[in-house]
Design a protein around this motif. Structure first.
Motif, mmCIF file in Angstrom:
data_model
loop_
_atom_site.group_PDB
_atom_site.id
_atom_site.type_symbol
_atom_site.label_atom_id
_atom_site.label_comp_id
_atom_site.label_asym_id
_atom_site.label_seq_id
_atom_site.Cartn_x
_atom_site.Cartn_y
_atom_site.Cartn_z
ATOM 1 N N ALA A 14 0.684 -0.646 -0.113
ATOM 2 C CA ALA A 14 0.098 -0.091 0.119
ATOM 3 C C ALA A 14 1.092 1.138 -0.502
ATOM 4 O O ALA A 14 1.530 1.356 0.596
ATOM 5 C CB ALA A 14 -0.915 -0.253 1.488
ATOM 6 N N GLY A 15 0.267 2.165 -1.217
ATOM 7 C CA GLY A 15 0.791 3.706 -0.460
ATOM 8 C C GLY A 15 2.379 3.193 -1.681
ATOM 9 O O GLY A 15 2.775 4.228 -2.569
ATOM 10 N N GLU A 16 1.881 2.268 -2.603
ATOM 11 C CA GLU A 16 3.179 2.208 -3.484
ATOM 12 C C GLU A 16 2.984 2.227 -4.951
ATOM 13 O O GLU A 16 1.949 2.966 -5.289
ATOM 14 C CB GLU A 16 4.297 1.069 -3.847
ATOM 15 C CG GLU A 16 4.935 0.543 -2.313
ATOM 16 C CD GLU A 16 6.008 -0.406 -2.504
ATOM 17 O OE1 GLU A 16 6.783 -0.791 -1.972
ATOM 18 O OE2 GLU A 16 5.543 -1.445 -3.406
ATOM 19 N N SER A 17 3.679 2.193 -6.225
ATOM 20 C CA SER A 17 3.030 2.571 -7.809
ATOM 21 C C SER A 17 3.544 1.551 -8.565
ATOM 22 O O SER A 17 3.879 0.951 -8.175
ATOM 23 C CB SER A 17 3.756 4.224 -8.631
ATOM 24 O OG SER A 17 3.981 5.853 -7.562
ATOM 25 N N LEU A 18 2.280 1.520 -9.562
ATOM 26 C CA LEU A 18 2.465 0.656 -10.258
ATOM 27 C C LEU A 18 2.370 1.420 -11.378
ATOM 28 O O LEU A 18 1.341 2.121 -11.909
ATOM 29 C CB LEU A 18 2.125 -0.673 -10.405
ATOM 30 C CG LEU A 18 2.134 -1.844 -9.657
ATOM 31 C CD1 LEU A 18 1.313 -2.390 -9.544
ATOM 32 C CD2 LEU A 18 3.234 -2.117 -10.197
ATOM 33 N N ARG A 19 3.003 0.868 -13.102
ATOM 34 C CA ARG A 19 2.250 1.547 -14.311
ATOM 35 C C ARG A 19 1.943 0.835 -15.633
ATOM 36 O O ARG A 19 3.476 -0.229 -15.334
ATOM 37 C CB ARG A 19 3.836 2.729 -15.172
ATOM 38 C CG ARG A 19 2.874 3.252 -16.154
ATOM 39 C CD ARG A 19 4.572 3.998 -16.633
ATOM 40 N NE ARG A 19 3.418 5.281 -18.025
ATOM 41 C CZ ARG A 19 4.581 4.808 -19.478
ATOM 42 N NH1 ARG A 19 6.429 4.721 -19.534
ATOM 43 N NH2 ARG A 19 4.541 5.904 -19.013
ATOM 44 N N LEU A 20 1.192 0.678 -15.842
ATOM 45 C CA LEU A 20 0.954 -0.174 -16.551
ATOM 46 C C LEU A 20 0.411 0.240 -18.244
ATOM 47 O O LEU A 20 0.272 0.981 -18.074
ATOM 48 C CB LEU A 20 -1.172 -1.118 -16.147
ATOM 49 C CG LEU A 20 -1.826 -1.328 -15.330
ATOM 50 C CD1 LEU A 20 -2.906 -1.918 -14.801
ATOM 51 C CD2 LEU A 20 -0.255 -2.272 -15.031
ATOM 52 N N SER A 21 0.747 -0.324 -18.726
ATOM 53 C CA SER A 21 1.026 -0.654 -20.296
ATOM 54 C C SER A 21 0.101 -2.066 -20.950
ATOM 55 O O SER A 21 -0.450 -2.741 -20.901
ATOM 56 C CB SER A 21 2.391 -0.765 -20.759
ATOM 57 O OG SER A 21 3.302 0.221 -20.057
ATOM 58 N N LEU A 85 -0.995 3.499 -4.156
ATOM 59 C CA LEU A 85 -2.186 2.417 -4.327
ATOM 60 C C LEU A 85 -2.498 1.715 -2.973
ATOM 61 O O LEU A 85 -2.057 1.878 -1.902
ATOM 62 C CB LEU A 85 -1.309 0.779 -4.966
ATOM 63 C CG LEU A 85 -1.193 1.061 -6.261
ATOM 64 C CD1 LEU A 85 -0.475 0.757 -6.745
ATOM 65 C CD2 LEU A 85 -2.629 1.656 -7.045
ATOM 66 N N LYS A 86 -3.800 1.379 -2.955
ATOM 67 C CA LYS A 86 -4.322 1.070 -2.165
ATOM 68 C C LYS A 86 -4.927 -0.932 -1.917
ATOM 69 O O LYS A 86 -4.967 -1.062 -2.968
ATOM 70 C CB LYS A 86 -6.029 1.992 -1.674
ATOM 71 C CG LYS A 86 -5.890 2.790 -1.560
ATOM 72 C CD LYS A 86 -7.505 3.513 -1.746
ATOM 73 C CE LYS A 86 -6.787 5.242 -1.307
ATOM 74 N NZ LYS A 86 -7.919 6.128 -1.135
ATOM 75 N N PRO A 87 -5.028 -1.113 -0.865
ATOM 76 C CA PRO A 87 -5.236 -2.681 -1.036
ATOM 77 C C PRO A 87 -6.938 -2.671 -1.960
ATOM 78 O O PRO A 87 -6.469 -3.828 -2.429
ATOM 79 C CB PRO A 87 -5.807 -3.555 0.755
ATOM 80 C CG PRO A 87 -5.022 -2.561 0.946
ATOM 81 C CD PRO A 87 -4.727 -0.882 0.797
ATOM 82 N N THR A 116 -4.022 -8.312 -16.821
ATOM 83 C CA THR A 116 -3.003 -8.067 -16.193
ATOM 84 C C THR A 116 -2.996 -7.945 -14.140
ATOM 85 O O THR A 116 -3.987 -7.549 -14.233
ATOM 86 C CB THR A 116 -1.769 -7.864 -15.988
ATOM 87 O OG1 THR A 116 -0.978 -7.065 -15.508
ATOM 88 C CG2 THR A 116 -2.338 -5.764 -16.255
ATOM 89 N N GLN A 117 -2.849 -9.099 -13.719
ATOM 90 C CA GLN A 117 -2.980 -8.997 -12.455
ATOM 91 C C GLN A 117 -2.177 -8.026 -10.908
ATOM 92 O O GLN A 117 -1.134 -7.802 -11.837
ATOM 93 C CB GLN A 117 -3.146 -9.912 -11.088
ATOM 94 C CG GLN A 117 -2.238 -10.284 -9.773
ATOM 95 C CD GLN A 117 -5.061 -10.102 -9.072
ATOM 96 O OE1 GLN A 117 -5.372 -11.110 -9.857
ATOM 97 N NE2 GLN A 117 -5.224 -9.521 -8.581
ATOM 98 N N VAL A 118 -3.428 -7.036 -10.602
ATOM 99 C CA VAL A 118 -2.885 -5.694 -9.652
ATOM 100 C C VAL A 118 -2.905 -6.469 -8.348
ATOM 101 O O VAL A 118 -4.011 -6.613 -7.845
ATOM 102 C CB VAL A 118 -2.957 -4.785 -9.951
ATOM 103 C CG1 VAL A 118 -2.523 -3.814 -9.065
ATOM 104 C CG2 VAL A 118 -2.519 -4.122 -10.851
ATOM 105 N N THR A 119 -1.948 -6.254 -7.485
ATOM 106 C CA THR A 119 -2.347 -6.884 -6.092
ATOM 107 C C THR A 119 -2.125 -5.920 -4.859
ATOM 108 O O THR A 119 -0.328 -5.737 -5.249
ATOM 109 C CB THR A 119 -1.542 -7.792 -5.958
ATOM 110 O OG1 THR A 119 -2.196 -8.772 -6.070
ATOM 111 C CG2 THR A 119 -2.105 -8.744 -4.309
ATOM 112 N N VAL A 120 -1.755 -5.427 -4.404
ATOM 113 C CA VAL A 120 -1.796 -4.560 -2.683
ATOM 114 C C VAL A 120 -1.861 -5.056 -1.623
ATOM 115 O O VAL A 120 -2.948 -4.927 -1.479
ATOM 116 C CB VAL A 120 -2.900 -3.139 -3.052
ATOM 117 C CG1 VAL A 120 -1.929 -2.152 -2.261
ATOM 118 C CG2 VAL A 120 -2.778 -2.358 -4.825
ATOM 119 N N SER A 121 -0.816 -5.002 -1.327
ATOM 120 C CA SER A 121 -0.321 -5.369 0.516
ATOM 121 C C SER A 121 -0.940 -4.474 1.120
ATOM 122 O O SER A 121 -0.065 -3.482 1.221
ATOM 123 C CB SER A 121 -0.155 -6.771 0.302
ATOM 124 O OG SER A 121 1.536 -5.956 0.574
ATOM 125 N N SER A 122 -1.642 -4.618 2.314
ATOM 126 C CA SER A 122 -1.682 -3.826 3.360
ATOM 127 C C SER A 122 -0.409 -3.719 4.526
ATOM 128 O O SER A 122 0.254 -4.635 4.130
ATOM 129 C CB SER A 122 -3.041 -3.949 4.488
ATOM 130 O OG SER A 122 -2.817 -5.672 4.327
#
Length: 122
Positions: A14-21, A85-87, A116-122
């Motif tokens: 949580a709090g991090e970033s990702l960039r999807l293309s 990012l949030k859970p 594409t799977q995005v998983t955000v852990s708390s």
């Protein structure tokens, strides 16, 4: 035939970033709209961000101020920058391209990526 290739998903905290293309390939003359949906088990697919056929950008309220959609028309590519990012953002993210024409006079078709799977852990 047109295909959409997504990349950039993964597992983050949580709090991090990702960039999807998402890159559309094949014989493409024009794309009317392009963007991202997401889906979690047992729920309907939800619009996340979209470049509309009228040139506007739409975001679901829950991602406004955190996610940014952008595109490279020359490469038929759309991006989704996801910050803070949030859970609850955990989902399979799908790219979609609608109103796709292979020629100026051809019928338009809609396409989806494989997700594409995005998983955000708390």
């Amino acid at each position: 035939q047109v295909s959409l290739a997504e990349s950039g998903g993964g597992l983050v905290q949580a709090g991090e970033s990702l960039r999807l293309s998402c890159a559309a390939s094949g014989t493409i003359f024009s794309i009317a709209a392009m963007g991202w949906y997401r889906q979690t088990p047992g729920k309907q697919r939800e619009l996340v961000a979209m470049f509309t056929s009228g040139g506007a950008i739409n975001y679901v309220d829950s991602v406004k101020g955190r996610f940014t959609i952008s595109r490279e028309n020359a490469r038929n590519t759309v991006y989704l920058q996801m910050n803070s990012l949030k859970p609850e953002d955990t989902a399979v993210y799908y790219c979609t391209a609608s109103g796709v024409k292979s020629r100026s006079f051809s019928f338009a078709s809609d396409y989806w990526g494989q997700g594409t799977q995005v998983t955000v852990s708390s």
